[in-house]
Design a protein around this motif. Structure first.
Motif, PDB file in Angstrom:
ATOM      1  N   GLN A 374       0.833  -1.199   0.000  1.00 18.69           N
ATOM      2  CA  GLN A 374       0.000   0.000   0.000  1.00 18.69           C
ATOM      3  C   GLN A 374       0.868   1.250   0.000  1.00 18.69           C
ATOM      4  O   GLN A 374       1.889   1.305   0.683  1.00 18.69           O
ATOM      5  N   VAL A 375       0.468   2.253  -0.768  1.00 24.15           N
ATOM      6  CA  VAL A 375       1.085   3.573  -0.691  1.00 24.15           C
ATOM      7  C   VAL A 375       0.321   4.367   0.364  1.00 24.15           C
ATOM      8  O   VAL A 375      -0.879   4.620   0.220  1.00 24.15           O
ATOM      9  N   LEU A 376       1.003   4.744   1.435  1.00 21.45           N
ATOM     10  CA  LEU A 376       0.360   5.484   2.517  1.00 21.45           C
ATOM     11  C   LEU A 376       0.270   6.973   2.228  1.00 21.45           C
ATOM     12  O   LEU A 376      -0.695   7.635   2.608  1.00 21.45           O
ATOM     13  N   TRP A 377       1.306   7.503   1.584  1.00 26.65           N
ATOM     14  CA  TRP A 377       1.356   8.951   1.367  1.00 26.65           C
ATOM     15  C   TRP A 377       2.258   9.234   0.177  1.00 26.65           C
ATOM     16  O   TRP A 377       3.271   8.565  -0.032  1.00 26.65           O
ATOM     17  N   THR A 378       1.859  10.213  -0.615  1.00 26.80           N
ATOM     18  CA  THR A 378       2.714  10.705  -1.687  1.00 26.80           C
ATOM     19  C   THR A 378       2.813  12.218  -1.584  1.00 26.80           C
ATOM     20  O   THR A 378       1.871  12.887  -1.126  1.00 26.80           O
ATOM     21  N   ASN A 379       3.929  12.750  -2.022  1.00 27.70           N
ATOM     22  CA  ASN A 379       4.171  14.189  -1.957  1.00 27.70           C
ATOM     23  C   ASN A 379       3.479  14.873  -3.130  1.00 27.70           C
ATOM     24  O   ASN A 379       4.100  15.455  -4.009  1.00 27.70           O
ATOM     25  N   SER A 380       2.150  14.735  -3.123  1.00 23.48           N
ATOM     26  CA  SER A 380       1.317  15.282  -4.198  1.00 23.48           C
ATOM     27  C   SER A 380      -0.101  15.380  -3.674  1.00 23.48           C
ATOM     28  O   SER A 380      -0.414  14.850  -2.612  1.00 23.48           O
ATOM     29  N   PRO A 381      -1.001  16.043  -4.403  1.00 20.07           N
ATOM     30  CA  PRO A 381      -2.382  16.167  -3.930  1.00 20.07           C
ATOM     31  C   PRO A 381      -3.148  14.855  -3.892  1.00 20.07           C
ATOM     32  O   PRO A 381      -4.200  14.772  -3.277  1.00 20.07           O
ATOM     33  N   SER A 382      -2.647  13.798  -4.538  1.00 17.15           N
ATOM     34  CA  SER A 382      -3.387  12.543  -4.603  1.00 17.15           C
ATOM     35  C   SER A 382      -3.431  11.876  -3.237  1.00 17.15           C
ATOM     36  O   SER A 382      -2.580  12.079  -2.388  1.00 17.15           O
TER      37      SER A 382
END
Length: 389
Positions: A374-382
């Protein structure tokens, strides 16, 4: 190596010295002095969470809630150690985090001996490691303060009893670690990922409030001040960054907000038991949301929950129980959680700030299966999303 009696005597003398000078914290151990954690040359930093070992007395301590086949093959505390060793070898983490109930105090004959055995795989790996306490660790021969004082003396640990700057803070085992940019990069002196470790206590000491303990106002104040300091440093010259470096928080007892999720509405993982949080909501989740730097909270305590769910931009994640002496569920493999932070590459091809934070779990089966990537957080608005490795 000194025998256990000699070790205990030296430890008793150390505790006496600490109490005489009235300290509520201990100095950073010699093995950790001057040690700086940094992202690797591959632009990654990997953390292994070890939740709820419940280690007791080794080979003589039988497993709980396992299949008949496992039980027939003399399942014991040693199975916990073997699984942890396999995961460490497979993942090669940059940091190992023990999130409490490291030993099962009520069944432990000698707390020092049990802790030595429980942390042995991490120590043997020579990988930096840290620990916080759960609600069962202190039920044997040492208090919570004594446990943390002993832990910080062990090899390769970066644990602290309490932060030196916080003289009046509740609990034992509140501290933070900074993960700096890649060596020789322009951000090598910047903390690009901030880790917060807190003592969530054991049981309420307030007669009118029953149940488990909670993260107190003094701890929240320390977190808030530390987060603001790290943000200022992140934005300072040279190479100022914008905003705030992402953070992760680790402690044992889940926040009441974990109750918002079940198997259906969690992002990944399952709920198989009720959330064993404090009956009092101390507002720490609101504090985290207000600051905005902590992207994920990782806890243990409820062994057969292993989900992650996102609430107001914060991921609330269980580690899943690793310990075989701890209660579990027959046929549901013990597990451990892995978290990886990945850096961006800037226009010149060198490593920049954090791009994303991912997680998955390893199962104690034949293949050390990887599940729930799982991707928990990205440095973007998504928003957070489930993805394949």
């Amino acid at each position: 190596m000194a025998d256990n009696k000699t070790k205990t005597s030296v430890f008793d003398f150390f505790l006496l010295s600490v109490s005489l000078v009235g300290l509520c914290f201990a100095p950073v151990p010699a093995s950790a002095q001057g040690r700086k954690l940094s992202f690797g040359l591959n632009g990654q930093f990997k953390i292994l969470q070890v939740a709820d070992m419940h280690y007791a007395n080794g080979k003589s301590t039988w497993c709980s809630d396992v299949s008949l086949i496992q039980y027939w093959f003399s399942c014991s505390d040693l199975n916990t150690i073997a699984f942890m060793s396999r995961v460490i070898a497979a993942e090669k983490p940059d940091l190992i985090v023990f999130t409490g109930d490291n030993i099962f105090g009520s069944d432990v004959k000698d707390a020092v001996k049990s802790m030595d055995a429980a942390f042995a795989p991490a120590i043997a790996s020579k990988i930096p490691w840290v620990a916080v306490l759960g609600n069962h660790d202190q039920e044997s021969t040492l208090s919570r303060q004594e446990l943390m004082i002993y832990i910080v003396m062990l090899p390769n640990t970066l644990s602290q009893v309490n932060p030196p700057e916080a003289f009046h803070i509740d609990g034992f085992g509140n501290y933070n670690l900074e993960i700096h940019g890649v060596a020789e990069s322009s951000l090598q002196e910047k903390s690009l990922l901030n880790l917060y470790f807190l003592d969530s206590g054991d049981h309420s000491s307030v007669p009118s409030i029953k149940g488990y303990d909670w993260i107190k106002t003094s701890q929240q104040l320390w977190y808030n001040q530390t987060s603001k300091r790290l943000q200022r440093e992140y934005n300072e010259e040279p190479n100022p960054q914008q905003g705030t470096a992402p953070g992760l928080a680790y402690f044992h007892i889940p926040l009441p907000e974990f109750k918002n999720f079940d198997t259906k509405n969690a992002t990944t993982g399952v709920r198989q038991e009720a959330t064993g949080s404090a009956t009092k909501n101390s507002g720490f989740f609101t504090t985290l949301v207000a600051r905005g730097d902590v992207k994920s909270v990782f806890v243990g305590h409820d062994h057969i929950n292993d989900f992650c769910g996102e609430l107001k931009g914060v991921n609330l994640c269980y580690g899943g129980g690793i310990g075989y002496h701890a209660y579990g569920k027959a046929g549901w493999e013990r597990r451990a959680r892995v978290v990886v932070a990945d850096l961006n590459k800037n226009g010149t091809g060198s490593w920049g700030d954090v791009k994303s934070i991912r997680t998955w779990k390893r199962l104690d089966d034949e293949h050390l299966s990887v599940i729930d990537a799982q991707v928990l957080w990205t440095n973007s608005p998504s928003r957070s999303s489930v993805s394949r490795l």
